[in-house]
Design a protein around this motif. Structure first.
Motif, PDB file in Angstrom:
ATOM      1  N   TYR A  33      62.984 126.781  64.053  1.00 13.52           N
ATOM      2  CA  TYR A  33      62.165 127.612  63.162  1.00 13.52           C
ATOM      3  C   TYR A  33      60.793 127.923  63.754  1.00 13.52           C
ATOM      4  CZ  TYR A  33      60.668 122.863  61.875  1.00 13.52           C
ATOM      5  OH  TYR A  33      60.227 121.553  61.904  1.00 13.52           O
ATOM      6  N   GLN A  34      60.402 127.173  64.811  1.00 22.31           N
ATOM      7  CA  GLN A  34      59.079 127.413  65.403  1.00 22.31           C
ATOM      8  C   GLN A  34      59.015 128.747  66.138  1.00 22.31           C
ATOM      9  OE1 GLN A  34      56.830 125.802  64.264  1.00 22.31           O
ATOM     10  NE2 GLN A  34      57.339 123.645  64.017  1.00 22.31           N
ATOM     11  N   LYS A  35      60.176 129.323  66.485  1.00 24.06           N
ATOM     12  CA  LYS A  35      60.172 130.616  67.191  1.00 24.06           C
ATOM     13  C   LYS A  35      59.508 131.682  66.332  1.00 24.06           C
ATOM     14  CE  LYS A  35      64.337 129.388  69.725  1.00 24.06           C
ATOM     15  NZ  LYS A  35      65.771 129.272  69.522  1.00 24.06           N
ATOM     16  N   SER A  36      59.817 131.701  65.047  1.00 23.56           N
ATOM     17  CA  SER A  36      59.222 132.733  64.202  1.00 23.56           C
ATOM     18  C   SER A  36      57.765 132.396  63.878  1.00 23.56           C
ATOM     19  CB  SER A  36      60.090 132.976  62.969  1.00 23.56           C
ATOM     20  OG  SER A  36      59.612 132.343  61.867  1.00 23.56           O
ATOM     21  N   ASN A  37      57.426 131.105  63.761  1.00 22.93           N
ATOM     22  CA  ASN A  37      56.019 130.725  63.540  1.00 22.93           C
ATOM     23  C   ASN A  37      55.169 131.109  64.749  1.00 22.93           C
ATOM     24  OD1 ASN A  37      56.715 129.569  61.079  1.00 22.93           O
ATOM     25  ND2 ASN A  37      57.091 127.565  61.976  1.00 22.93           N
ATOM     26  N   LEU A  38      55.733 130.939  65.943  1.00 29.85           N
ATOM     27  CA  LEU A  38      55.048 131.286  67.192  1.00 29.85           C
ATOM     28  C   LEU A  38      54.701 132.783  67.209  1.00 29.85           C
ATOM     29  CD1 LEU A  38      56.050 130.048  70.693  1.00 29.85           C
ATOM     30  CD2 LEU A  38      56.060 132.487  70.302  1.00 29.85           C
TER      31      LEU A  38
END
Length: 402
Positions: A237-242
């Motif tokens: 999920y960190q890909k979209s937060n990034l």
């Protein structure tokens, strides 16, 4: 009052949403505006980025803080809830506020807080803003507590507003439908202030576009971009937060942030900000993973990532709060796992027996324990080195194991 007495007073005297739930929620900015006035409007003395949304706002806030730290700025970071220590909520360049400053501030303003009947969250926001102003931060990353429009943090005028995404959470306060929830979150969009939306979700995109148009605010959707950066934060999920964090940095005027600052900031989020509890690996052999995901959208991604792990047997230590819609989240958990149902140690924790019974109706089987630690110890005892143990369901479950 010393630090412990101060915290005891804050917890006991005034309601705290994280512990007590609905009774602590105030749909009104009157108190925080009065407190801000008494403090001589500290929120006007520093620049800020305001970060709201259902999932990912904590990680996105930490990414933004880390990038700006790498660029050489003095960066305030306000987040909630805390995992271990209250002081985690208020940090400058990763360093938590000193306990004595918390005690001194609350003692100094105790009469006002009692008379005005401020909530735990309202007084904490006042403390954070006052601290950032006194310490003369270059910029502060301010995470919304709950919702947006009526959240105590919403007295700031930021340089950029950020909304990560919209999901079903805290519906007893924010509305039953995604557009209703989006309306509350969109309340942080301010006149002539650029806004970055993390995901372009069909059901709510019109809510953000309408609000941005009314506010003459430039709107950018982070999901429209592709960036070739990596982060030290594990979790798919960190890909979209990034993406959201980088897009927000690109909208930030008056700060010099190079491509290298972004790259280094994203690779050092945990080191620079001390972020915990996001797909955190506590040990190997057996591998123990914990994650604070606690609503349908967050758990969907986490469970999908858990499926990608290789293990002999899967053990899940699971606890939730009592206002959780179990029929939404329990179907997301794998049936082929041994469960250790437990109650997080807060008044809002759901009784482990009730959770066990409800889980059984979704084909999830296991034993119940009256504490998170007992559940984890048993899971470790029952595991071989090739097994995997996942701990989650609530921020408060994770807080007890890290």
């Amino acid at each position: 009052m010393n630090y412990q007495q101060t915290l005891d007073w804050m917890f006991a005297q005034l309601p705290m949403y994280q512990r007590q739930g609905k009774t602590a929620f105030k749909k009104d900015l009157t108190n925080i505006l009065a407190f801000s006035k008494a403090l001589n409007h500290p929120e006007k003395k520093f620049k800020s980025i305001h970060v709201g949304g259902t999932n990912g706002k904590g990680s996105t806030s930490h990414m933004l803080a880390s990038i700006l730290q790498e660029a050489g700025y003095k960066v305030g970071l306000y987040t909630s809830p805390h995992l271990k220590n209250f002081t985690e909520r208020i940090r400058i360049n990763g360093k938590e506020i000193a306990k004595r400053k918390v005690s001194a501030f609350i003692t100094e303003h105790k009469n006002f807080l009692e008379t005005q009947k401020l909530s735990f969250f309202e007084m904490t926001v006042g403390l954070a803003f006052d601290f950032f102003a006194n310490e003369k931060v270059d910029i502060a990353i301010i995470e919304v507590g709950l919702g947006g429009r009526l959240d105590s943090t919403n007295i700031i005028t930021p340089e950029v507003s950020v909304i990560t995404n919209i999901g079903y959470d805290h519906m007893q306060f924010l509305g039953e439908t995604l557009p209703e929830i989006a309306f509350e979150k969109a309340g942080i969009i301010k006149k002539n202030i650029p806004v970055v939306i993390g995901e372009q979700q069909e059901e709510v995109v019109h809510v953000f576009k309408t609000r941005a148009k009314d506010c003459l605010a430039t709107i950018t959707f982070a999901s429209d971009f592709n960036y070739d950066y990596k982060t030290d934060l594990l979790g798919d999920y960190q890909k979209s937060n990034l993406k959201t964090a980088i897009t927000a940095i690109h909208q930030l005027k008056g700060f010099t942030v190079s491509d290298n600052h972004i790259k280094e900031g994203l690779l050092k989020v945990a080191k620079n900000t001390n972020l915990k509890g996001r797909w955190q690996i506590l040990q190997e052999r057996p591998k123990i993973i914990c994650d604070t995901a606690h609503n349908k959208e967050g758990l969907q991604i986490v469970m999908s990532q858990l499926k990608k792990e290789s293990f002999q047997n899967l053990h899940i230590v699971l606890g939730v709060v009592n206002d959780k819609k179990l029929e939404d989240v329990l179907p997301l958990f794998p049936k082929a796992a041994t469960y250790y149902f437990c109650k997080p140690n807060i008044p809002r924790g759901l009784c482990q027996k009730e959770l066990q019974q409800k889980a059984l109706s979704f084909g999830l089987k296991g034993s119940e324990f009256d504490s998170v630690n007992k559940a984890l110890k048993t899971a470790i005892k029952n595991s071989s080195v090739k097994d995997c143990i996942f701990v989650g369901g609530s921020t408060f479950v994770v807080a007890e194991v890290i």
